[in-house]
Structures are given as structure tokens and as C-alpha cells.
Enzyme design. Sequence first.
Site, mmCIF file in Angstrom:
data_model
loop_
_atom_site.group_PDB
_atom_site.id
_atom_site.type_symbol
_atom_site.label_atom_id
_atom_site.label_comp_id
_atom_site.label_asym_id
_atom_site.label_seq_id
_atom_site.Cartn_x
_atom_site.Cartn_y
_atom_site.Cartn_z
ATOM 1 N N ASN A 62 1.993 5.759 -0.149
ATOM 2 C CA ASN A 62 3.039 6.419 0.634
ATOM 3 C C ASN A 62 4.205 6.920 -0.214
ATOM 4 O OD1 ASN A 62 2.037 6.088 3.382
ATOM 5 N ND2 ASN A 62 2.245 3.912 2.992
ATOM 6 N N THR A 84 -4.676 3.574 -1.779
ATOM 7 C CA THR A 84 -3.913 2.381 -1.409
ATOM 8 C C THR A 84 -4.823 1.375 -0.744
ATOM 9 O OG1 THR A 84 -2.147 1.473 -0.004
ATOM 10 C CG2 THR A 84 -3.140 3.516 0.724
ATOM 11 N N ASP A 129 -3.806 -0.807 1.251
ATOM 12 C CA ASP A 129 -3.258 -1.089 2.579
ATOM 13 C C ASP A 129 -3.800 -0.166 3.664
ATOM 14 O OD1 ASP A 129 -1.587 -3.192 1.734
ATOM 15 O OD2 ASP A 129 -0.098 -1.779 1.009
ATOM 16 N N MET A 133 -3.125 -9.220 1.760
ATOM 17 C CA MET A 133 -2.080 -8.218 1.628
ATOM 18 C C MET A 133 -1.937 -7.420 2.928
ATOM 19 S SD MET A 133 -2.762 -6.744 -2.200
ATOM 20 C CE MET A 133 -2.360 -7.718 -3.674
#
Length: 423
Positions: free
Chosen positions: A117, A145, A147, A193
Site C-alpha cells: 500500500n 504483500t 497481507d 500477521m
Amino acid sequence: MTRATRSPQGRLLYAQSGGVTSVINATAAGVIEAARAKGVPVYAARNGILGALREDLIDTTKETRSAIAALRHTPGGAFGSCRYKLKSLEANRAEYERLIEVFRAHDIRWFLYNGGNDSADTALKVSQLGKAMGYDIRCIGVPKTVDNDLAITDCCPGFGSVAKYTAVSTLEASLDVASMAETSTKVFILEVMGRHAGWIAAAAGLAGDGVDGAPHVILFPEVPFDEAAFLAKVKATVERVGWCTVVASEGVRNAQGQFLAEAGTRDAFGHTQLGGAAPVLAQLVKDKLGYKYHWALPDYLQRSARHAASKVDAEQAYAVGKAAVDCALAGMNAVMPVIVRTSDAPYRWKVEPAPLAKIANKEKKMPKGFIRRDGFGITAAARRYLSPLIAGEAPLPWRRDGLPAYGTLRLASVARRLPPKQE
């Protein structure tokens, strides 16, 4: 986004940003191999955008074809990464002027920034400085990423492998706990995470199915933590099954919006540094229920576990690198090649460019329809989305001593042409 006809003159600069993944180097291989096929030399910035600012560049033309190919199965960030966010042009014009100086000095005409991001935001800013400062530079953001929280793209390269590692670890640890529950551990807690989005925690749900399939409890950042409901769920599970596996996202918050565990420090992007939800939950289980427990915090192991990488993820990571070069050489600016899902079963996908302005600083959270009504598990819709992303194995070459044969690069430095940057 803009297009223009360009001839392949000048150099392309590639940089890695933020936390690396087990497949980010596959993206680097895609970039370098695609550029070589078009006759475009590639420099890499050492340690991300900092390398560009410091004129600390690596000449990838000095690397052999086999060394670049080995990047496809090598974890970590081959050229180094960093957590460093450029401020606005108005707030720090000197940094942008320095970038232009470096680009001009080395005839950099394309800049590819591989990150998440905040990195998409940096890529967007760099894409805008060409017009503002009179230098012809095309900037492409490249998705990465663990995430899985980038907007627009169906999934993020790097996530599928973390999802696979998490699901496998949950399954294996749960078999261990089940075998010891009679006289030992009753509750196992795995912290994964995910600061604001529970994608990785959700992936643990792929380890089992049905009421009694582990993990029995998943704690998402999207669902406020309810201590009483959590303890009741754990107690009921132990009484029914004999043991309980809990997977908790590091970003779990209470009803007041406070992280369950907060280290009190912040990283270079200004984000709270987390890691410690598992011991807080374990202490609750011990104090309130009296159960013996174990907890684990895999941390970097999640994103470096190339031995458990997903084939789909590795292929997508390479594909976005190749597509980023295609976008750059087609004259596009301020775009990111994103993954578009065209079918769930069979799973099919393609890569298309999307405007960076619609991606930078946006955060894609778990859809409500992916979280079970009780807030402790995933739905069938989540399973349909997640399952294809962990499919297949990405084989490794192995050394005689039983360890993976990961690649190494020469990392030959490019001669500096400018005075050192003032830190």
C-alpha cells in the site's frame, strides 16, 4: 493512466519495498527477463527507494542468465528492501529533485516499484514528478504483500504462499495437539500477521472443515474481541473435542479499538509494531479456564517459507513482473498490473493494468460475507476464494546436504556520477 509510443532506449530501474515475501524475487526475475528480451538494461536500487536516493544502484546486466532464473525459487529480497515513505512534493522537494538527478545521471526512463500500500503511494508520487520537474519518467507499481490488502487486485503476490504456510502449519500443529491433549496441552494459539485485515488468519481456516475441524477459533481484526464469547467458545470446544486450536491475527482489537497487544513502537511507515496477541490470549486461557497451553509466533517464517510456496502464487509473482515491463515499454504511467480472477472453478486468472490512483493508500479488508456469523471462522465463500490461491507446489532444487539450493547474485555496483546525498 497515460500511454505513449516509446522506443526501448534508456534504462529501467527496479526496486523492492516493505516486508519481502517468499516469491518477491520471482517478480524480480520476471522484470529482468522480460526487459532483457526487449533489449532494455535493468538497474536495481539497493535497499529500495533509499538506493535510488543514495545513487546506490546494482547493474543486473552483470548477472548470468542462470542467476536470474534462480531468483524464481529464492526467498528474501535479492536487492534489499526498506520501509521508507516519500513525503509530498511540497513537503520535501529536495528528495524528489535528488531522484530526478539520479534518474537523469543514469538515463533511467522507467521506474518499477515492487511493494504494498505505502509503496503504491510512493510509486504514484514518483510517477507525478516527471511532469512537475520536466523529466520523462514512467513509473509502474508492482503488487506485493503478504497481507493481501491491496485494492482492485483479486489477490496479492506473496499472499498465496503465506496462506499455504499458515494452513499447513495450523494443520500440522493441530495434529500434534490432538495427540497430546489427554495429559498435556489443551489449547494451542497461533498468532499470524495482519494489522488491519484478517486474510492470513482466514487462510488458516483452510486447514479443516466442519464444526470440529481445526482451527476451532479464528480471531480477525475486523471483529472486535469479545473476551467472554472467546472463553466460552474455547471451553465448549475443549469439552467436546478434547482440545482447541486458536488462530489470532496480530491486529485483533477490543471493543474500544485497542490492540490486544501493542509493543508501543512504530515502524518507518508510522504503523504500530505488533506481535504479542498470542501470549495475552494464552494468559486468559490459563487464568480463566485453567487449561495448559502452548502458543507460537511464526513472524518472519510466514513470509520467508519458500519451501511451502504455492505454485499459483509463484506463477502470479512472475507474471506481474513481466507485465510491469510490458506496461512500462508500452508507455503507460501511474499504473499497476493487477490480478483479475475470471473463474473460481476451474481457477483462472489474468493480469491487467489498473490506475495507481485507485490503489495507493487504499486497504482491502475481509468482506463480511467471508466471516462466519459467530465471528470465529470462515464461510464457504471465503473458502472458494482462498482455496485456489494455495494450490500446487513450487519445487525447489536441493543441495546434497539436504538444504535448498537458493541463488546468489554478484550485485555489482554501478559507478556513482553524483555527489553523495546529504542524510
